[in-house]
Design an enzyme around this catalytic site. Structure first.
Site, PDB file in Angstrom:
ATOM      1  N   TYR A 187      -7.070   5.334 -13.236  1.00  0.00           N
ATOM      2  CA  TYR A 187      -5.832   4.820 -13.211  1.00  0.00           C
ATOM      3  C   TYR A 187      -5.334   4.778 -14.616  1.00  0.00           C
ATOM      4  O   TYR A 187      -4.216   5.233 -14.655  1.00  0.00           O
ATOM      5  CB  TYR A 187      -6.087   3.161 -12.979  1.00  0.00           C
ATOM      6  CG  TYR A 187      -4.800   2.504 -12.806  1.00  0.00           C
ATOM      7  CD1 TYR A 187      -3.943   2.488 -11.660  1.00  0.00           C
ATOM      8  CD2 TYR A 187      -4.480   1.557 -13.828  1.00  0.00           C
ATOM      9  CE1 TYR A 187      -2.724   1.661 -11.797  1.00  0.00           C
ATOM     10  CE2 TYR A 187      -3.283   0.814 -13.524  1.00  0.00           C
ATOM     11  CZ  TYR A 187      -2.423   0.790 -12.601  1.00  0.00           C
ATOM     12  OH  TYR A 187      -1.355  -0.040 -12.583  1.00  0.00           O
ATOM     13  N   LYS A 212      -1.943   7.028 -15.368  1.00  0.00           N
ATOM     14  CA  LYS A 212      -0.660   6.288 -16.161  1.00  0.00           C
ATOM     15  C   LYS A 212      -0.339   6.919 -17.410  1.00  0.00           C
ATOM     16  O   LYS A 212       0.903   7.111 -17.965  1.00  0.00           O
ATOM     17  CB  LYS A 212      -0.738   4.911 -16.454  1.00  0.00           C
ATOM     18  CG  LYS A 212      -1.061   4.098 -14.857  1.00  0.00           C
ATOM     19  CD  LYS A 212       0.267   4.210 -13.940  1.00  0.00           C
ATOM     20  CE  LYS A 212       0.323   3.168 -12.484  1.00  0.00           C
ATOM     21  NZ  LYS A 212       1.523   3.407 -11.991  1.00  0.00           N
TER      22      LYS A 212
HETATM   23  P1  NAP Z   1       1.188  -3.187  -4.661  1.00  0.00           P
HETATM   24  O1  NAP Z   1       1.559  -4.816  -4.513  1.00  0.00           O
HETATM   25  O2  NAP Z   1      -0.125  -2.456  -4.095  1.00  0.00           O
HETATM   26  O3  NAP Z   1       2.139  -2.149  -3.876  1.00  0.00           O
HETATM   27  C1  NAP Z   1       2.283  -0.874  -4.104  1.00  0.00           C
HETATM   28  C2  NAP Z   1       2.958  -0.416  -2.782  1.00  0.00           C
HETATM   29  O4  NAP Z   1       3.031   0.898  -2.748  1.00  0.00           O
HETATM   30  C3  NAP Z   1       2.580  -0.861  -1.466  1.00  0.00           C
HETATM   31  O5  NAP Z   1       3.729  -1.203  -0.662  1.00  0.00           O
HETATM   32  C4  NAP Z   1       1.839   0.329  -0.779  1.00  0.00           C
HETATM   33  O6  NAP Z   1       1.729   0.504   0.349  1.00  0.00           O
HETATM   34  C5  NAP Z   1       2.849   1.503  -1.417  1.00  0.00           C
HETATM   35  N1  NAP Z   1       2.001   2.648  -1.751  1.00  0.00           N
HETATM   36  C6  NAP Z   1       0.455   3.096  -1.679  1.00  0.00           C
HETATM   37  N2  NAP Z   1       0.241   4.123  -1.602  1.00  0.00           N
HETATM   38  C7  NAP Z   1       1.435   5.070  -1.496  1.00  0.00           C
HETATM   39  C8  NAP Z   1       1.838   6.354  -0.956  1.00  0.00           C
HETATM   40  N3  NAP Z   1       0.949   7.200  -1.061  1.00  0.00           N
HETATM   41  N4  NAP Z   1       3.226   6.596  -0.658  1.00  0.00           N
HETATM   42  C9  NAP Z   1       3.902   5.801  -0.689  1.00  0.00           C
HETATM   43  N5  NAP Z   1       3.895   4.240  -0.848  1.00  0.00           N
HETATM   44  C10 NAP Z   1       2.543   3.948  -1.204  1.00  0.00           C
HETATM   45  O7  NAP Z   1       1.374  -2.754  -6.231  1.00  0.00           O
HETATM   46  P2  NAP Z   1       2.220  -3.600  -7.300  1.00  0.00           P
HETATM   47  O8  NAP Z   1       1.208  -4.314  -8.200  1.00  0.00           O
HETATM   48  O9  NAP Z   1       3.340  -3.858  -6.876  1.00  0.00           O
HETATM   49  O10 NAP Z   1       2.280  -2.181  -8.383  1.00  0.00           O
HETATM   50  C11 NAP Z   1       3.476  -1.331  -8.167  1.00  0.00           C
HETATM   51  C12 NAP Z   1       3.428  -0.320  -9.285  1.00  0.00           C
HETATM   52  O11 NAP Z   1       3.436  -0.988 -10.642  1.00  0.00           O
HETATM   53  C13 NAP Z   1       2.274   0.608  -9.414  1.00  0.00           C
HETATM   54  O12 NAP Z   1       2.487   1.992  -9.646  1.00  0.00           O
HETATM   55  C14 NAP Z   1       1.120   0.051 -10.279  1.00  0.00           C
HETATM   56  O13 NAP Z   1       0.239   0.956 -10.837  1.00  0.00           O
HETATM   57  C15 NAP Z   1       2.072  -0.433 -11.131  1.00  0.00           C
HETATM   58  N6  NAP Z   1       1.528  -1.463 -12.192  1.00  0.00           N
HETATM   59  C16 NAP Z   1       1.275  -2.921 -11.469  1.00  0.00           C
HETATM   60  C17 NAP Z   1       0.750  -3.884 -12.497  1.00  0.00           C
HETATM   61  C18 NAP Z   1       0.438  -5.261 -12.063  1.00  0.00           C
HETATM   62  O14 NAP Z   1      -0.278  -5.878 -12.917  1.00  0.00           O
HETATM   63  N7  NAP Z   1       0.358  -5.290 -10.882  1.00  0.00           N
HETATM   64  C19 NAP Z   1       0.729  -3.499 -13.629  1.00  0.00           C
HETATM   65  C20 NAP Z   1       1.115  -2.328 -14.308  1.00  0.00           C
HETATM   66  C21 NAP Z   1       1.754  -1.220 -13.556  1.00  0.00           C
HETATM   67  P3  NAP Z   1       0.527  -0.225   1.268  1.00  0.00           P
HETATM   68  O15 NAP Z   1       0.133  -1.302   0.561  1.00  0.00           O
HETATM   69  O16 NAP Z   1       0.758  -0.184   2.686  1.00  0.00           O
HETATM   70  O17 NAP Z   1      -0.577   0.891   0.939  1.00  0.00           O
END
Ligand code: NAP
Length: 247
Positions: free
Chosen positions: A154, A158
């Site tokens: 991861y 990133k």
């Molecule tokens: P999340 O709740 O898991 O949502 C991610 C979304 O992306 C889900 O709807 C998922 O669909 C979809 N997805 C996964 N694989 C995909 C693919 N191959 N093609 C198209 N869509 C896809 O994650 P989040 O926490 O909102 O995170 C969103 C972004 O922020 C990510 O890039 C993550 O790395 C980044 N981020 C998050 C955090 C945090 O603390 N949450 C911190 C830093 C960065 P399904 O669920 O149906 O698979």
């Protein structure tokens, strides 16, 4: 920061941070293409944007697929007649210590988080070039800046997204297309729900603002970088982490 008349694509828009970003951009006037592997969830977001009076569409696409991302961009351009903003938000985790990390966990995370951002950027850049205006915002992570034990795949994905961001910024600046990243800290979503209360308590000790972030905190940064107001900012990484890491 009004986005009236702009067309924005948000990947991984079905839930969490992507959902907050799509609805934030819609609430500031943008027409929206909500892209996700889960079509039903994307359709809910598109419906919500339509209820705000926006044009909005839902597209099922896996960002790891060159074919699906190219078809997605073509469909958005044909149906909504423009592509101004791309938010590369789709992301996954497959955590594990390096010595136990399986090859498929490495490949899956690099595939969605890094190759997915490349695929979608490449697919939209030809349209943005035609339009002589564009904003790409990549969702990186604090972990890409500081590393994290148990998240080599991861963190590498990133950190790669940050390099991709700066390279796109340099290649496309002359076309009036900016590319920036936001690097969220720990944000309360399904991705971080898996953390135990003990881990969350320990994390809070390292966050000067004393709370985990919310999806809206990230969406506000993306809104700014997507807008005319950020027209002289490119290749930048905006930390949205409560002060956890200060560059
Ligand atoms: P999340 O709740 O898991 O949502 C991610 C979304 O992306 C889900 O709807 C998922 O669909 C979809 N997805 C996964 N694989 C995909 C693919 N191959 N093609 C198209 N869509 C896809 O994650 P989040 O926490 O909102 O995170 C969103 C972004 O922020 C990510 O890039 C993550 O790395 C980044 N981020 C998050 C955090 C945090 O603390 N949450 C911190 C830093 C960065 P399904 O669920 O149906 O698979």
């Amino acid at each position: 920061m009004q986005l009236s008349g702009r067309v924005a694509i948000v990947t991984g828009a079905g839930q969490g941070i992507g959902k907050a970003i799509a609805l934030k951009l819609a609430s500031y006037g943008a027409d929206i293409a909500a892209v996700d592997v889960n079509l039903e969830k994307a359709q809910e977001i598109a419906k919500e944007a339509q209820s705000m009076g926006r044009r909005a569409m839902a597209i099922k696409a896996d960002v790891t697929s060159v074919k699906e991302t190219e078809e997605m961009a073509e469909k958005v351009f044909n149906d909504l007649e423009a592509i101004h903003v791309l938010v590369n938000n789709a992301g996954i985790t497959r955590d594990g210590l390096i010595l136990r990390m399986k090859e498929e966990d490495w490949d899956a995370v690099i595939g969605v988080n890094l190759k997915g951002a490349f695929n979608c950027s490449k697919a939209v850049l030809k349209y943005m070039t035609k339009m002589k205006w564009g904003r790409i915002v990549n969702i990186a992570s604090v972990v890409g800046e500081m590393g994290n034990a148990g998240q080599a795949n991861y963190a590498a994905s990133k950190a790669g997204v940050i390099g991709l961001t700066k390279s796109i910024a340099r290649e496309f600046a002359s076309r009036n297309i900016t590319c920036n990243a936001v690097a969220p800290g720990f944000i309360e979503t399904a991705m971080t729900d898996a953390l135990s209360d003990k881990v969350k308590e320990d994390l809070l000790k390292h966050i000067p603002l004393g709370r985990l972030g919310g999806p809206n905190d990230v969406a506000m940064g993306v809104l700014f970088l997507s807008s005319n107001a950020a027209g002289y900012i490119t290749g930048h990484v905006l930390d949205i982490n409560g002060g956890m890491v200060m560059a």
